[in-house]
Write a protein that holds these residues in place. Structure first.
Motif, PDB file in Angstrom:
ATOM      1  N   ILE A 188      10.123  -1.100  39.894  1.00 42.11           N
ATOM      2  CA  ILE A 188       8.685  -0.894  39.802  1.00 42.11           C
ATOM      3  C   ILE A 188       8.315   0.417  40.493  1.00 42.11           C
ATOM      4  O   ILE A 188       8.864   0.757  41.544  1.00 42.11           O
ATOM      5  N   SER A 189       7.385   1.123  39.915  1.00 37.73           N
ATOM      6  CA  SER A 189       6.949   2.406  40.463  1.00 37.73           C
ATOM      7  C   SER A 189       6.041   2.175  41.669  1.00 37.73           C
ATOM      8  O   SER A 189       4.828   2.015  41.545  1.00 37.73           O
ATOM      9  N   THR A 190       6.652   2.120  42.859  1.00 38.72           N
ATOM     10  CA  THR A 190       5.928   1.952  44.117  1.00 38.72           C
ATOM     11  C   THR A 190       6.529   2.897  45.151  1.00 38.72           C
ATOM     12  O   THR A 190       7.510   3.597  44.885  1.00 38.72           O
ATOM     13  N   ALA A 191       5.968   2.866  46.351  1.00 36.97           N
ATOM     14  CA  ALA A 191       6.490   3.716  47.426  1.00 36.97           C
ATOM     15  C   ALA A 191       7.943   3.380  47.743  1.00 36.97           C
ATOM     16  O   ALA A 191       8.732   4.260  48.096  1.00 36.97           O
ATOM     17  N   ASN A 192       8.320   2.110  47.607  1.00 31.91           N
ATOM     18  CA  ASN A 192       9.688   1.710  47.938  1.00 31.91           C
ATOM     19  C   ASN A 192      10.730   2.315  47.003  1.00 31.91           C
ATOM     20  O   ASN A 192      11.904   2.431  47.363  1.00 31.91           O
ATOM     21  N   THR A 193      10.320   2.676  45.789  1.00 32.33           N
ATOM     22  CA  THR A 193      11.275   3.241  44.828  1.00 32.33           C
ATOM     23  C   THR A 193      11.086   4.744  44.643  1.00 32.33           C
ATOM     24  O   THR A 193      11.716   5.343  43.764  1.00 32.33           O
ATOM     25  N   ALA A 194      10.265   5.371  45.469  1.00 28.53           N
ATOM     26  CA  ALA A 194      10.000   6.802  45.312  1.00 28.53           C
ATOM     27  C   ALA A 194      11.281   7.624  45.401  1.00 28.53           C
ATOM     28  O   ALA A 194      11.494   8.557  44.608  1.00 28.53           O
ATOM     29  N   ALA A 195      12.161   7.276  46.341  1.00 32.93           N
ATOM     30  CA  ALA A 195      13.401   8.044  46.506  1.00 32.93           C
ATOM     31  C   ALA A 195      14.273   7.965  45.257  1.00 32.93           C
ATOM     32  O   ALA A 195      14.922   8.952  44.877  1.00 32.93           O
ATOM     33  N   LEU A 196      14.281   6.826  44.599  1.00 33.16           N
ATOM     34  CA  LEU A 196      15.074   6.670  43.374  1.00 33.16           C
ATOM     35  C   LEU A 196      14.463   7.466  42.228  1.00 33.16           C
ATOM     36  O   LEU A 196      15.185   8.112  41.457  1.00 33.16           O
TER      37      LEU A 196
END
Length: 250
Positions: A188-196
């Motif tokens: 999901i496009s959230t802050a937690n996946t920003a690095a990915l």
């Protein structure tokens, strides 16, 4: 049929309600008719505003879920001041380090907020629900409730644990009118996946595996959450509902 999915007259507590998945689902609960108890580590004005625009009420509490020894006291206060019908355990963090370098500090902080806080919050609110004989608890799990991931050993362990306590609580509480389930979001496009998403090679590899061909959005999760919060899911217990664009089918 619409009554099955209505949350009219109910109060939902959402942790990590200030942004991302928690904010989106809190607003969706309000759209379905619920009033909200919002829990976050910082002010949640935007979420409060959106809920008010929908004609629903919200009460906010600032709680540091990393401060495990004080969570019980904080939630005893919240439960004493509110009748909670629905809980969304959403708050969580991720720390990325190779397993051989993963610090104990990072391991512990992830376990504390992603797993220990879920246990304590559920336990404290369930006391009220079990006395009443009704309630819904929804935990945010992950694809890493099923897989190991890369450079996120603490996160993978915590989310495996979330799936485990979801089932464990359901075994004890389902026959007392309390349903406990989880949602396992995909990428999901959230802050937690920003690095990915910022890593072009990694993002491309992820998208190539998702049959839907896109990153998920927080809006993709709200239907599942409303379903699990509503009477439509009264015979669903201990289930981890994957919302992943087909990732797990590959």
């Amino acid at each position: 049929m619409s009554n099955l999915f209505s949350l009219e007259g109910r109060t939902a507590l959402v942790t990590g309600a200030g942004r991302g998945i928690g904010q989106a689902i809190a607003i969706a609960f309000a759209e379905a008719g619920a009033d909200l108890v919002l829990v976050g580590s910082s002010p949640m004005e935007e979420t409060e505003k959106r809920i008010a625009e929908l004609g629903r009420t919200s009460t906010s509490y600032l709680v540091d879920l990393l401060d495990v020894p004080n969570i019980t006291q904080s939630f005893q206060k919240i439960v004493s001041e509110n009748t909670i019908d629905i809980v969304l355990n959403n708050a969580g963090i991720i720390r990325r380090e190779p397993a051989i370098e993963h610090t104990l500090e990072n391991w512990q902080s992830v376990i504390d907020i992603n797993l220990s806080a879920v246990f304590i919050v559920s336990q404290q609110v369930a006391k009220q629900m079990l006395e009443r004989g009704s309630g819904k608890i929804i935990n945010i799990a992950s694809l890493l409730s099923f897989q190991g991931g890369i450079t996120v050993p603490g996160y993978a362990a915590s989310k495996h644990g979330v799936a485990g306590i979801t089932k464990a609580f359901a075994n004890e509480w389902a026959n007392k009118g309390v349903q406990i389930n989880a949602i396992a979001p995909g990428y999901i496009s959230t802050a937690n996946t920003a690095a990915l998403r910022e890593d072009e090679a990694r993002s491309t590899a992820i998208l190539e595996r998702i049959p839907a061909g896109r990153w998920g959005q927080v809006s993709d999760l709200v239907g599942a959450a409303v379903f699990l919060a509503s009477t439509a899911s009264d015979y669903v217990n201990g289930h981890v509902l994957v919302v992943d664009g087909g990732w797990m089918s590959r």
